[in-house]
Design a protein around this motif. Structure first.
Motif, PDB file in Angstrom:
ATOM      1  N   ASN A  73       6.191  31.638 -26.380  1.00 49.44           N
ATOM      2  CA  ASN A  73       4.735  30.934 -26.297  1.00 49.44           C
ATOM      3  C   ASN A  73       4.758  30.223 -27.427  1.00 49.44           C
ATOM      4  O   ASN A  73       5.252  30.308 -28.545  1.00 49.44           O
ATOM      5  CB  ASN A  73       3.758  32.369 -26.514  1.00 49.44           C
ATOM      6  N   SER A 113      -0.290  33.914 -22.081  1.00 47.61           N
ATOM      7  CA  SER A 113      -1.166  34.675 -23.366  1.00 47.61           C
ATOM      8  C   SER A 113      -1.131  36.098 -23.531  1.00 47.61           C
ATOM      9  O   SER A 113      -1.055  36.337 -24.367  1.00 47.61           O
ATOM     10  CB  SER A 113      -2.618  33.939 -23.049  1.00 47.61           C
ATOM     11  N   ASN A 139     -12.307  40.412  -8.579  1.00 45.96           N
ATOM     12  CA  ASN A 139     -12.730  39.964  -9.934  1.00 45.96           C
ATOM     13  C   ASN A 139     -13.253  41.047 -10.713  1.00 45.96           C
ATOM     14  O   ASN A 139     -13.590  40.665 -11.950  1.00 45.96           O
ATOM     15  CB  ASN A 139     -13.733  38.717  -9.721  1.00 45.96           C
ATOM     16  N   ARG A 199       0.150  29.785 -17.388  1.00 51.22           N
ATOM     17  CA  ARG A 199      -0.333  28.391 -17.531  1.00 51.22           C
ATOM     18  C   ARG A 199       0.362  27.570 -18.261  1.00 51.22           C
ATOM     19  O   ARG A 199       0.272  26.386 -18.012  1.00 51.22           O
ATOM     20  CB  ARG A 199      -1.939  28.600 -17.840  1.00 51.22           C
ATOM     21  N   GLN A 249      -5.269  42.141 -18.499  1.00 49.29           N
ATOM     22  CA  GLN A 249      -5.189  42.365 -16.751  1.00 49.29           C
ATOM     23  C   GLN A 249      -4.049  42.193 -16.544  1.00 49.29           C
ATOM     24  O   GLN A 249      -3.543  42.493 -15.312  1.00 49.29           O
ATOM     25  CB  GLN A 249      -6.496  41.531 -16.443  1.00 49.29           C
ATOM     26  N   ILE A 292       1.278  39.246 -11.005  1.00 49.79           N
ATOM     27  CA  ILE A 292       1.492  40.462 -11.850  1.00 49.79           C
ATOM     28  C   ILE A 292       0.118  40.990 -12.533  1.00 49.79           C
ATOM     29  O   ILE A 292      -0.370  39.876 -13.165  1.00 49.79           O
ATOM     30  CB  ILE A 292       2.604  40.512 -12.727  1.00 49.79           C
ATOM     31  N   THR A 326       1.086  34.750 -13.513  1.00 53.35           N
ATOM     32  CA  THR A 326       0.069  35.390 -13.782  1.00 53.35           C
ATOM     33  C   THR A 326      -1.082  34.990 -12.821  1.00 53.35           C
ATOM     34  O   THR A 326      -0.642  34.078 -12.044  1.00 53.35           O
ATOM     35  CB  THR A 326      -0.622  34.765 -15.401  1.00 53.35           C
ATOM     36  N   ARG A 327      -2.226  35.258 -12.817  1.00 55.81           N
ATOM     37  CA  ARG A 327      -3.238  34.977 -11.721  1.00 55.81           C
ATOM     38  C   ARG A 327      -3.332  33.404 -11.762  1.00 55.81           C
ATOM     39  O   ARG A 327      -3.678  33.036 -10.443  1.00 55.81           O
ATOM     40  CB  ARG A 327      -4.334  35.892 -12.126  1.00 55.81           C
ATOM     41  N   THR A 378      -4.790  42.912 -10.795  1.00 54.73           N
ATOM     42  CA  THR A 378      -5.325  42.819  -9.443  1.00 54.73           C
ATOM     43  C   THR A 378      -4.138  41.952  -8.272  1.00 54.73           C
ATOM     44  O   THR A 378      -4.196  41.702  -7.724  1.00 54.73           O
ATOM     45  CB  THR A 378      -6.471  41.714  -9.316  1.00 54.73           C
TER      46      THR A 378
HETATM   47  C1  FAD Z   1     -11.196  41.704 -13.334  1.00 57.62           C
HETATM   48  C2  FAD Z   1      -9.942  40.724 -13.764  1.00 57.62           C
HETATM   49  C3  FAD Z   1      -8.687  40.852 -13.078  1.00 57.62           C
HETATM   50  C4  FAD Z   1      -7.597  40.081 -13.565  1.00 57.62           C
HETATM   51  N1  FAD Z   1      -6.442  40.206 -13.032  1.00 57.62           N
HETATM   52  C5  FAD Z   1      -5.418  39.740 -13.283  1.00 57.62           C
HETATM   53  C6  FAD Z   1      -3.980  39.756 -12.767  1.00 57.62           C
HETATM   54  O1  FAD Z   1      -3.733  40.776 -11.901  1.00 57.62           O
HETATM   55  N2  FAD Z   1      -3.037  39.197 -13.291  1.00 57.62           N
HETATM   56  C7  FAD Z   1      -3.207  38.168 -14.425  1.00 57.62           C
HETATM   57  O2  FAD Z   1      -2.250  37.445 -14.646  1.00 57.62           O
HETATM   58  N3  FAD Z   1      -4.486  37.777 -14.719  1.00 57.62           N
HETATM   59  C8  FAD Z   1      -5.557  38.456 -14.363  1.00 57.62           C
HETATM   60  N4  FAD Z   1      -6.651  38.223 -14.753  1.00 57.62           N
HETATM   61  C9  FAD Z   1      -6.896  37.030 -15.694  1.00 57.62           C
HETATM   62  C10 FAD Z   1      -6.497  37.294 -17.096  1.00 57.62           C
HETATM   63  O3  FAD Z   1      -7.639  37.834 -17.638  1.00 57.62           O
HETATM   64  C11 FAD Z   1      -6.173  36.030 -17.612  1.00 57.62           C
HETATM   65  O4  FAD Z   1      -6.948  34.898 -17.723  1.00 57.62           O
HETATM   66  C12 FAD Z   1      -4.752  35.456 -17.162  1.00 57.62           C
HETATM   67  O5  FAD Z   1      -3.857  36.592 -17.166  1.00 57.62           O
HETATM   68  C13 FAD Z   1      -4.147  34.235 -18.184  1.00 57.62           C
HETATM   69  O6  FAD Z   1      -2.879  33.725 -17.483  1.00 57.62           O
HETATM   70  P1  FAD Z   1      -2.099  32.902 -18.533  1.00 57.62           P
HETATM   71  O7  FAD Z   1      -1.649  33.608 -19.586  1.00 57.62           O
HETATM   72  O8  FAD Z   1      -1.237  32.136 -17.249  1.00 57.62           O
HETATM   73  O9  FAD Z   1      -3.116  31.495 -18.881  1.00 57.62           O
HETATM   74  P2  FAD Z   1      -3.602  31.460 -20.510  1.00 57.62           P
HETATM   75  O10 FAD Z   1      -4.509  32.590 -20.801  1.00 57.62           O
HETATM   76  O11 FAD Z   1      -4.266  30.091 -20.372  1.00 57.62           O
HETATM   77  O12 FAD Z   1      -2.330  31.354 -21.201  1.00 57.62           O
HETATM   78  C14 FAD Z   1      -1.332  30.097 -21.232  1.00 57.62           C
HETATM   79  C15 FAD Z   1      -0.428  30.495 -22.463  1.00 57.62           C
HETATM   80  O13 FAD Z   1       0.376  29.611 -22.405  1.00 57.62           O
HETATM   81  C16 FAD Z   1       0.870  28.997 -23.786  1.00 57.62           C
HETATM   82  N5  FAD Z   1       1.109  28.093 -23.623  1.00 57.62           N
HETATM   83  C17 FAD Z   1       0.900  26.437 -23.382  1.00 57.62           C
HETATM   84  N6  FAD Z   1       1.786  25.723 -23.263  1.00 57.62           N
HETATM   85  C18 FAD Z   1       3.124  26.117 -23.800  1.00 57.62           C
HETATM   86  C19 FAD Z   1       4.171  25.741 -23.679  1.00 57.62           C
HETATM   87  N7  FAD Z   1       4.437  24.342 -23.742  1.00 57.62           N
HETATM   88  N8  FAD Z   1       5.206  26.692 -24.086  1.00 57.62           N
HETATM   89  C20 FAD Z   1       4.860  28.029 -24.406  1.00 57.62           C
HETATM   90  N9  FAD Z   1       3.696  28.621 -24.094  1.00 57.62           N
HETATM   91  C21 FAD Z   1       2.715  27.683 -23.738  1.00 57.62           C
HETATM   92  C22 FAD Z   1      -0.601  29.236 -24.349  1.00 57.62           C
HETATM   93  O14 FAD Z   1      -0.307  29.493 -25.984  1.00 57.62           O
HETATM   94  C23 FAD Z   1      -1.124  30.097 -23.950  1.00 57.62           C
HETATM   95  O15 FAD Z   1      -0.998  31.465 -24.657  1.00 57.62           O
HETATM   96  C24 FAD Z   1      -7.877  38.944 -14.375  1.00 57.62           C
HETATM   97  C25 FAD Z   1      -9.174  38.661 -15.012  1.00 57.62           C
HETATM   98  C26 FAD Z   1     -10.136  39.777 -14.506  1.00 57.62           C
HETATM   99  C27 FAD Z   1     -11.521  39.277 -15.238  1.00 57.62           C
END
Ligand code: FAD
Length: 325
Positions: free
Chosen positions: A297, A278, A146, A220, A282, A260, A245-246, A263
């Motif tokens: 997206n 998104s 984290n 997500r 990270q 990927i 993603t995480r 972390t």
């Molecule tokens: C210390 C630390 C380390 C971290 N390490 C990692 C790491 O190694 N890897 C990692 O991935 N994250 C890591 N994170 C988390 C990172 O900050 C983000 O929270 C994470 O990557 C977001 O994942 P996401 O893009 O899947 O989700 P979200 O940020 O929720 O994004 C989802 C996206 O999907 C889009 N969407 C929704 N519905 C649809 C649809 N029907 N069609 C097309 N697009 C759509 C949305 O517009 C949004 O942009 C870390 C965070 C911290 C604090």
């Protein structure tokens, strides 16, 4: 006086593992500041052909110990030999691949030497103390991945030892100057309590995000059961590995080894197609040197479009259904 950046050259089946070249790149970054020599160490029964592979690798020195018997996986014996080597070479730092072998041998070496061992670094940086001595900032994810922490070995404690995650540095491709090879004699190869009964080669996992030329990355926005099934069918059609993603790793949609990012793991595929991600830093930090990066997206302002070569603003479900129909 401890001096030198030492790298453990891991090998398997008579071949030096590619991660060695990545650690040589990391060592060159350190050398730029400290000016120390880069030293490779190898311990093997048939050392000569491994030493030959190491000579053009980009180090200044190679230290080898030829063992009379095959010691592979006998980490109790190997750690004793390597401890003696390090005592003779006296490097200021030791870079170790964060592989099962590296971790197993060097936790024992660290204990024998009475020095620390930082596990799983994703970055190593050099810094200077007020007294003019250099030290290595060992950066790594911690506390359940984290936070990012910087670990420093206590002043005066040498060597600074760290394992480095595979894939975070590219393989060294620079020039190699004349290399000095030294076969260390008078190092005891102790008996091992481990008997290797059988060596079974690792499965060549074509679905590995580290090995695949094409990786489809889900976020997500593709997490719902139906959406993820579409993503899987899409990846299958492209013969691509699935990364994520995480949040997808946290929810169990993908295994951790397919996460990927900072972390998770660092990938270098030729083609990366990111779906419903998104684009948090990270995450995108874990995607390097991709020749073609496409992102889908619904949000036209999503940060992923800043790193993608091509962006499609649209619903992944509609797009993939249309493509697969
Ligand atoms: C210390 C630390 C380390 C971290 N390490 C990692 C790491 O190694 N890897 C990692 O991935 N994250 C890591 N994170 C988390 C990172 O900050 C983000 O929270 C994470 O990557 C977001 O994942 P996401 O893009 O899947 O989700 P979200 O940020 O929720 O994004 C989802 C996206 O999907 C889009 N969407 C929704 N519905 C649809 C649809 N029907 N069609 C097309 N697009 C759509 C949305 O517009 C949004 O942009 C870390 C965070 C911290 C604090």
């Amino acid at each position: 006086m401890a001096n030198g950046i030492c790298i453990f050259a891991e090998y398997y089946n008579g071949k030096i593992e590619p991660v060695t070249a990545e650690l040589i790149t990391a060592a060159h970054f350190i050398k730029e500041t400290t000016g120390e020599k880069i030293q490779l160490i190898v311990v093997a029964k048939d050392c000569d052909q491994l030493v030959k592979q190491l000579e053009p690798a980009g180090a200044d020195e190679v230290y080898a110990v030829e063992t009379k018997r095959d010691c592979i996986f006998q980490d109790d014996a190997l750690s004793s030999v390597i401890t003696d080597m390090i005592r003779k070479i006296e490097p200021s730092s030791v870079l170790i691949p964060a592989t099962p072998m590296g971790r197993s041998i060097f936790s024992r070496v660290a204990s024998k030497l009475g020095c620390g061992l930082t596990a799983d670094c994703t970055e190593v940086l050099t810094a200077k103390r007020e007294d003019g001595t250099f030290y290595i900032k060992q950066n790594k994810p911690s506390f359940g991945e984290n936070v990012f922490v910087t670990i420093e070995t206590k002043p005066g404690i040498y060597p600074q030892m760290m394992t480095i995650r595979q894939g975070v540095y590219t393989a060294y491709e620079g020039e190699t100057d004349a290399v000095k090879v030294t076969y260390l004699e008078n190092i005891e190869i102790p008996a091992s309590k481990l008997e290797v009964v059988e060596v079974v080669p690792a499965r060549n996992d074509t679905n590995s995000i580290l090995a695949s030329e094409t990786v489809v990355v889900g976020g997500r926005g593709a997490e719902e059961e139906e959406d993820f099934a579409l993503l899987k069918a899409f990846a299958e059609k492209l013969d691509a590995a699935i990364g994520g993603t995480r949040p997808l790793a946290d929810s169990g949609k993908i295994p951790f080894q397919n996460q990927i990012g900072q972390t998770g793991f660092t990938i270098r595929p030729r083609i990366c197609i990111s779906i419903g991600v998104s684009g948090a830093i990270q995450h995108t930090e874990g995607i390097k040197d991709t020749k073609l990066f496409v992102a889908i997206n619904t949000d036209e302002n999503a940060a992923i479009f800043n790193v993608a070569d091509y962006g499609i603003v649209g619903d992944m479900k509609e797009l993939l259904e249309a493509y697969l129909s």
